[in-house]
Structure formats: C-alpha cells, structure tokens
Design a protein around this motif. Structure first.
Motif, PDB file in Angstrom:
ATOM      1  N   ARG A  19      -3.622   6.280  13.229  1.00 53.90           N
ATOM      2  CA  ARG A  19      -4.143   5.840  11.937  1.00 53.90           C
ATOM      3  C   ARG A  19      -3.942   6.895  10.853  1.00 53.90           C
ATOM      4  O   ARG A  19      -3.569   6.577   9.723  1.00 53.90           O
ATOM      5  N   ARG A  20      -4.203   8.154  11.164  1.00 60.09           N
ATOM      6  CA  ARG A  20      -4.065   9.191  10.129  1.00 60.09           C
ATOM      7  C   ARG A  20      -2.608   9.378   9.738  1.00 60.09           C
ATOM      8  O   ARG A  20      -2.288   9.549   8.556  1.00 60.09           O
ATOM      9  N   GLN A  21      -1.709   9.354  10.708  1.00 68.84           N
ATOM     10  CA  GLN A  21      -0.285   9.528  10.392  1.00 68.84           C
ATOM     11  C   GLN A  21       0.212   8.435   9.454  1.00 68.84           C
ATOM     12  O   GLN A  21       0.998   8.706   8.539  1.00 68.84           O
ATOM     13  N   LEU A  22      -0.229   7.190   9.676  1.00 63.94           N
ATOM     14  CA  LEU A  22       0.207   6.105   8.794  1.00 63.94           C
ATOM     15  C   LEU A  22      -0.354   6.274   7.385  1.00 63.94           C
ATOM     16  O   LEU A  22       0.350   6.069   6.396  1.00 63.94           O
ATOM     17  N   LEU A  23      -1.616   6.646   7.284  1.00 63.50           N
ATOM     18  CA  LEU A  23      -2.213   6.867   5.964  1.00 63.50           C
ATOM     19  C   LEU A  23      -1.496   7.987   5.223  1.00 63.50           C
ATOM     20  O   LEU A  23      -1.184   7.870   4.031  1.00 63.50           O
ATOM     21  N   GLU A  24      -1.218   9.078   5.918  1.00 62.24           N
ATOM     22  CA  GLU A  24      -0.516  10.205   5.285  1.00 62.24           C
ATOM     23  C   GLU A  24       0.908   9.821   4.913  1.00 62.24           C
ATOM     24  O   GLU A  24       1.444  10.286   3.906  1.00 62.24           O
ATOM     25  N   GLY A  25       1.527   8.964   5.724  1.00 62.90           N
ATOM     26  CA  GLY A  25       2.864   8.486   5.388  1.00 62.90           C
ATOM     27  C   GLY A  25       2.864   7.727   4.074  1.00 62.90           C
ATOM     28  O   GLY A  25       3.727   7.934   3.206  1.00 62.90           O
ATOM     29  N   LEU A  26       1.895   6.850   3.890  1.00 65.42           N
ATOM     30  CA  LEU A  26       1.806   6.076   2.655  1.00 65.42           C
ATOM     31  C   LEU A  26       1.470   6.952   1.460  1.00 65.42           C
ATOM     32  O   LEU A  26       1.880   6.667   0.327  1.00 65.42           O
ATOM     33  N   LEU A  27       0.735   8.038   1.671  1.00 70.93           N
ATOM     34  CA  LEU A  27       0.353   8.922   0.574  1.00 70.93           C
ATOM     35  C   LEU A  27       1.530   9.713   0.016  1.00 70.93           C
ATOM     36  O   LEU A  27       1.394  10.391  -1.006  1.00 70.93           O
ATOM     37  N   GLY A  28       2.686   9.603   0.650  1.00 76.15           N
ATOM     38  CA  GLY A  28       3.884  10.196   0.065  1.00 76.15           C
ATOM     39  C   GLY A  28       4.345   9.449  -1.171  1.00 76.15           C
ATOM     40  O   GLY A  28       5.119   9.976  -1.977  1.00 76.15           O
ATOM     41  N   ALA A  29       3.878   8.220  -1.355  1.00 74.30           N
ATOM     42  CA  ALA A  29       4.244   7.414  -2.520  1.00 74.30           C
ATOM     43  C   ALA A  29       3.369   7.788  -3.713  1.00 74.30           C
ATOM     44  O   ALA A  29       2.234   8.252  -3.557  1.00 74.30           O
ATOM     45  N   ASP A  30       3.897   7.566  -4.909  1.00 73.22           N
ATOM     46  CA  ASP A  30       3.097   7.726  -6.125  1.00 73.22           C
ATOM     47  C   ASP A  30       2.235   6.500  -6.366  1.00 73.22           C
ATOM     48  O   ASP A  30       1.137   6.605  -6.913  1.00 73.22           O
ATOM     49  N   LEU A  31       2.743   5.341  -5.973  1.00 72.04           N
ATOM     50  CA  LEU A  31       2.032   4.075  -6.152  1.00 72.04           C
ATOM     51  C   LEU A  31       2.154   3.273  -4.869  1.00 72.04           C
ATOM     52  O   LEU A  31       3.255   3.063  -4.368  1.00 72.04           O
ATOM     53  N   VAL A  32       1.011   2.849  -4.327  1.00 67.55           N
ATOM     54  CA  VAL A  32       0.983   2.010  -3.128  1.00 67.55           C
ATOM     55  C   VAL A  32       0.463   0.642  -3.559  1.00 67.55           C
ATOM     56  O   VAL A  32      -0.681   0.513  -4.017  1.00 67.55           O
ATOM     57  N   GLY A  33       1.315  -0.374  -3.435  1.00 71.28           N
ATOM     58  CA  GLY A  33       0.970  -1.710  -3.899  1.00 71.28           C
ATOM     59  C   GLY A  33       0.573  -2.628  -2.760  1.00 71.28           C
ATOM     60  O   GLY A  33       1.137  -2.557  -1.660  1.00 71.28           O
ATOM     61  N   PHE A  34      -0.392  -3.486  -3.035  1.00 69.04           N
ATOM     62  CA  PHE A  34      -0.890  -4.460  -2.072  1.00 69.04           C
ATOM     63  C   PHE A  34      -0.938  -5.830  -2.731  1.00 69.04           C
ATOM     64  O   PHE A  34      -0.850  -5.957  -3.950  1.00 69.04           O
ATOM     65  N   GLN A  35      -1.132  -6.866  -1.910  1.00 66.09           N
ATOM     66  CA  GLN A  35      -1.207  -8.219  -2.439  1.00 66.09           C
ATOM     67  C   GLN A  35      -2.535  -8.481  -3.150  1.00 66.09           C
ATOM     68  O   GLN A  35      -2.571  -9.168  -4.174  1.00 66.09           O
ATOM     69  N   LEU A  36      -3.634  -7.942  -2.621  1.00 67.47           N
ATOM     70  CA  LEU A  36      -4.963  -8.270  -3.123  1.00 67.47           C
ATOM     71  C   LEU A  36      -5.770  -7.003  -3.388  1.00 67.47           C
ATOM     72  O   LEU A  36      -5.574  -5.974  -2.732  1.00 67.47           O
ATOM     73  N   PRO A  37      -6.729  -7.058  -4.327  1.00 64.90           N
ATOM     74  CA  PRO A  37      -7.555  -5.881  -4.632  1.00 64.90           C
ATOM     75  C   PRO A  37      -8.326  -5.346  -3.425  1.00 64.90           C
ATOM     76  O   PRO A  37      -8.469  -4.131  -3.273  1.00 64.90           O
ATOM     77  N   GLU A  38      -8.830  -6.236  -2.559  1.00 67.49           N
ATOM     78  CA  GLU A  38      -9.597  -5.756  -1.414  1.00 67.49           C
ATOM     79  C   GLU A  38      -8.744  -4.947  -0.437  1.00 67.49           C
ATOM     80  O   GLU A  38      -9.232  -4.048   0.237  1.00 67.49           O
ATOM     81  N   ALA A  39      -7.436  -5.262  -0.367  1.00 66.11           N
ATOM     82  CA  ALA A  39      -6.544  -4.477   0.487  1.00 66.11           C
ATOM     83  C   ALA A  39      -6.386  -3.065  -0.071  1.00 66.11           C
ATOM     84  O   ALA A  39      -6.412  -2.083   0.681  1.00 66.11           O
ATOM     85  N   ALA A  40      -6.217  -2.941  -1.390  1.00 66.98           N
ATOM     86  CA  ALA A  40      -6.121  -1.627  -2.014  1.00 66.98           C
ATOM     87  C   ALA A  40      -7.407  -0.834  -1.805  1.00 66.98           C
ATOM     88  O   ALA A  40      -7.377   0.374  -1.520  1.00 66.98           O
ATOM     89  N   ALA A  41      -8.538  -1.521  -1.924  1.00 64.58           N
ATOM     90  CA  ALA A  41      -9.830  -0.857  -1.710  1.00 64.58           C
ATOM     91  C   ALA A  41      -9.976  -0.404  -0.263  1.00 64.58           C
ATOM     92  O   ALA A  41     -10.510   0.689   0.005  1.00 64.58           O
ATOM     93  N   ASN A  42      -9.507  -1.213   0.689  1.00 66.94           N
ATOM     94  CA  ASN A  42      -9.532  -0.811   2.095  1.00 66.94           C
ATOM     95  C   ASN A  42      -8.758   0.483   2.306  1.00 66.94           C
ATOM     96  O   ASN A  42      -9.201   1.395   3.021  1.00 66.94           O
ATOM     97  N   PHE A  43      -7.581   0.560   1.685  1.00 67.61           N
ATOM     98  CA  PHE A  43      -6.727   1.743   1.840  1.00 67.61           C
ATOM     99  C   PHE A  43      -7.409   2.986   1.275  1.00 67.61           C
ATOM    100  O   PHE A  43      -7.464   4.041   1.939  1.00 67.61           O
TER     101      PHE A  43
END
Length: 481
Positions: free
Chosen positions: A183-207
């Motif tokens: 789980r931590r490796q995936l989160l850190e992988g995504l944090l390499g982006a400047d902007l992480v986009g999701f379909q819905l606001p609750e998904a962004a809030a989960n992240f």
C-alpha cells in the motif's frame, strides 16, 4: 537524469495499451485496428489537439520486435511484455489484485509477491521509455491502475517534467486499500505526479486521507505537501466522451438505416432493452438478466413485446474468473430462453463479441431502454454514448447508482444493482414511461454530456496540471506503513 533523445515530445501519453490492436486479416496480412474501450475513446481527441505528442503502450502479445510507427496521424511507441510479465503484471497484479480490490472487492483479490515483482519491473520499463521520449520540461500524462508506480519512477529519472496521473477506475476507501501489502509503495508511486486525477471527489478524498495516514505527509483539503517543496493535488475530473462525434455518427444515413434493420431483425418489438459491457464480474450482467427474466415470468410483458439485447465484449479470457463468469452467463441465457422464449422470439439476444463504433451507434439508436447496472464502475462511458446517440431526445437509461456517471446523469432511472426487486421496478417504469417523461429526462442528460465532453475533461486536467504550485511549508512526515 536521463538524456533526452533527438526525437523529443512535449506531450507523452503513457498507458497500459496502445490505442490500436494488431489483427490478422483473412489474407494473413497483419494490420493495426483501433481498439475498443473507454480509454482509447477518451484520449485520442487529446492527442489530436496536441500535435507532436506520442503514446506509449503495450501492443498486446509477446512480440519483442515492434518499432515505433504512426497510425492515422498518431505517433505510437509499442512496449513489449514477456509471457511471465503478462501473467504477473497484467493478468496477476493488475487484474487479479488491484481490479477486484478497487471495485469494492466484488471478487476476492489475490496477493502474490511474484506478481508484485513483475508489476514493479514493467512499471520501471514504461517510466524509462517516457523519460527517454519526453522533451525538456515536457508533460507526461500517465493513465490507470496498471502503471501507478510510473510517476515516482519517472520523477526520479526526469525531475524537470510536469507529470499527471489519471485513474480511470474507482479508488477504494482506506478500509479496503490497507489490505494491500504494498500500500505505501503504491501511494508513494502516485505522489511522483504533480496532479492525481480521479473520477469522483470521494476517490480523491480517499487518496489524500490514505497519504496522511499511511505515508505521513501533511495535507490540506486536496493538497499534499512533500518535504522537497513539491505540492501534489488530488482532484476529481469526471471523464466523458466525444459527444458531438457520436451525435454526428448517430445522425448519419448509414447508422439510421442500420438501426431500422436491427429492429426488423428482432421482430419490431414494442421495446428493445440493451446492455453493452465488457464481460466482467463488476458489470452486474447476471443480476440484470435475471431481473429482466422475472418481469417476463411475472407477466408484465411478453417476448412478443420486448427483447433484451446483451452484448458481452470478450475480456481477459486468460483469467480463470472471467472464463467462469462467461460460462455462468451463457448458462443463464440458455435457461431463460429455453423457459420463456418462443420460435423466432428469444427473451434475450446474447452476443459475445465486440463491435465497431458505427454498429454501436446503430444499437444505441435501435434500443428504447439502455441498462447499465454495474456493481461498481469508475465512470462508465457506454451510458454517455447512448445519451449522445439519442438525437430524437427519446429513450430511457436505467443506471446503477454505483457507476460514476450517476453523479452527472441524475435524470436516469437510478438503481441499486444488488436489489433485484428495485431493478425490476425501474425496468418496468422505464418500459411504461410516456414520451413526455422520456423526452424531459433525455433532454437534460444530453445537455449535461454536451457541456462536459471529453475535450472539456482533457482541458480541465491539463489546465490544473500546469497550475499546481510549489509550497514553502516545512512539513515533517512521520513514519507510517
């Protein structure tokens, strides 16, 4: 830092698949053919409006010798995978671990260390190719769950780049995500982006919540503050379709004639119900067909009055769960038709195949009621395509409240796909609705998708990507797992 090659691109799209498939014609000649699927339909217009861009993706199969090429004006760079990588990265970690986990554990995910190793290896190779092809200070847009480690790998190789990531499927709540050993490796992988986009606001809030809890970075609303001064934004960008293109196609004489021919071939019933889905356990196909058959069995309508056309697009047939699902659905269809059908009048017309865009448009025009009832879906573009093709402002949409599109298409008949009786009631109500009611609902939905089409989606993402600022805070992350 990786050296940029002589052929550098200001925009690089990185996705698991290319927008074309390698097919063999009856003559034996191999050609490229545009792929079906929501991602291809969504990204192709973006590429065409950003001249000079390039798309990196797997071409399918294990061919190791494919060279970069152009197809209909798009610059494409095929990536290869070995049989072991296909089994571990694609069929394994991506589709037997992440896919069910991110779709509310509709099926049980499997966690295998060997699959994770292949996932890391393939992600690294994609990141290296993007680093090689991107121009200095260029933009790289990475797509979907198969490549969640690419942003940070790419950041390490090319810190000059502006990097965006977009997840096309749902992102799960912490209670589910924390099952993942990595789980931590995936989160850190995504944090390499400047902007992480999701379909819905609750998904962004989960992240953002998971980053705060599991990685320990300081967050505020939709922002994550990293120790190196970068700010990562997580936000919702509901994806859409080329609505004008579908409308134009639906109005073409060829599609109009084909729609009439489809209705005639089905016996010109009073109502045609239509389902078009990838053959996937998240799509709710089995429960949908069961609900429909019960309506006939209960006497609400007859096979002379209505027919259900279910198109099940072949998907991941090497994965055991998908083979089992196909067998279950085909047995159900056979049983329903055997019990309720008549000669020349099946209750369900079942098609296990994929169709080109013009045939899909004809099906959308022919159908009176579109039924989209997934147990969980990031967005679902099929329902938006149906709405775009209803140029006469008629037709009904029965839509799962667990599809991302339900947030926008509020005038659909919204259903809980786990509630068979509720689904039956919605199907019957849509069947009986008068023209005025259908027109009122369809007109509102058509307005929504015409105002929020795929160009608006891409433009909003690109604009936000350019505007993500650095910060001057002094966050002190705590160690989490």
């Amino acid at each position: 830092m990786v050296k940029v090659t002589d052929v550098a691109h200001d925009l690089v799209i990185v996705a698991n698949r290319l927008p074309v498939d390698r097919v063999t014609l009856p003559s034996g000649r191999k050609v490229w053919r545009k792929s079906p699927g929501g991602l291809v339909a969504a990204i192709e217009p973006v590429m065409r409006t950003h001249g000079g861009g390039v798309w990196i993706g797997w071409a399918g199969g294990t061919n190791q010798k494919l060279k970069p090429f152009e197809d209909e004006g798009l610059s494409l760079v095929p990536m290869s995978m070995s049989a072991e990588e296909i089994e571990g990265h694609y069929e394994g970690f991506s589709n037997a671990t992440l896919w069910p986990l991110y779709h509310d554990v509709v099926a049980k995910p499997a966690f295998h260390r060997e699959w994770w190793d292949e996932y890391v290896k393939v992600n690294r190779r994609f990141a290296e190719k993007a680093a090689e092809l991107a121009a200095e200070k260029g933009t790289v847009w990475v797509h979907d769950y198969q490549l969640q480690l690419v942003p940070q790998m790419l950041r390490d190789l090319r810190p000059d780049l502006r990097i965006g990531f977009y997840l096309h499927i749902p992102f799960p709540p912490a209670e589910l995500f924390r099952q993942l050993p990595w789980r931590r490796q995936l989160l850190e992988g995504l944090l390499g982006a400047d902007l992480v986009g999701f379909q819905l606001p609750e998904a962004a809030a989960n992240f953002v919540r998971l980053v705060r809890q599991r990685v320990g970075h300081k967050t505020h609303r939709d922002l994550v503050y990293l120790p190196d001064g970068r700010t990562v934004r997580a936000a919702a960008f509901p994806i859409s379709i080329d609505s004008a293109g579908f409308e134009e196609l639906a109005r073409s004489p060829e599609v109009v004639e084909r729609a009439k021919a489809i209705r005639e071939a089905l016996g010109n019933p009073r109502r045609i119900f239509l389902g078009i889905d990838r053959l996937d356990y998240t799509k709710g196909i089995y429960a949908r067909l069961r609900a429909y058959s019960e309506l006939i069995n209960d006497g609400h309508f007859d096979v002379e009055d209505a027919v259900f056309v279910q198109v099940a697009v072949p998907s991941r047939e090497q994965v055991e769960q998908y083979r089992i699902l196909r067998d279950e659905i085909e047995r159900l269809v056979g049983r329903i038709n055997g019990d309720l059908g008549r000669i020349g009048r099946p209750a369900i017309s079942y098609l296990h195949t994929s169709y080109p865009r013009d045939e899909m448009a004809a099906l959308y025009r022919a159908a009176d009621i579109m039924v989209v009832t997934p147990y969980r879906d990031g967005m679902n573009l099929v329902c938006k395509e149906y709405v775009a093709c209803r140029v006469e402002e008629d037709g009904a949409l029965v839509l799962s409240e667990f599809a991302g599109a339900a947030d926008e298409l509020k005038q659909a008949w919204l259903v809980n796909p786990y509630d068979i009786n509720g689904m039956k009631a919605a199907l019957l109500e849509a069947y009986r609705a008068d023209g005025k009611e259908l027109s009122r609902r369809m007109r509102a939905m058509r307005k929504t998708i015409s105002q929020h089409d795929v160009k608006a989606w891409a433009a909003s993402f690109m604009t936000e990507l350019e505007d993500v600022p650095h910060h001057t805070k002094n966050p002190r992350p705590i160690s989490r797992s």
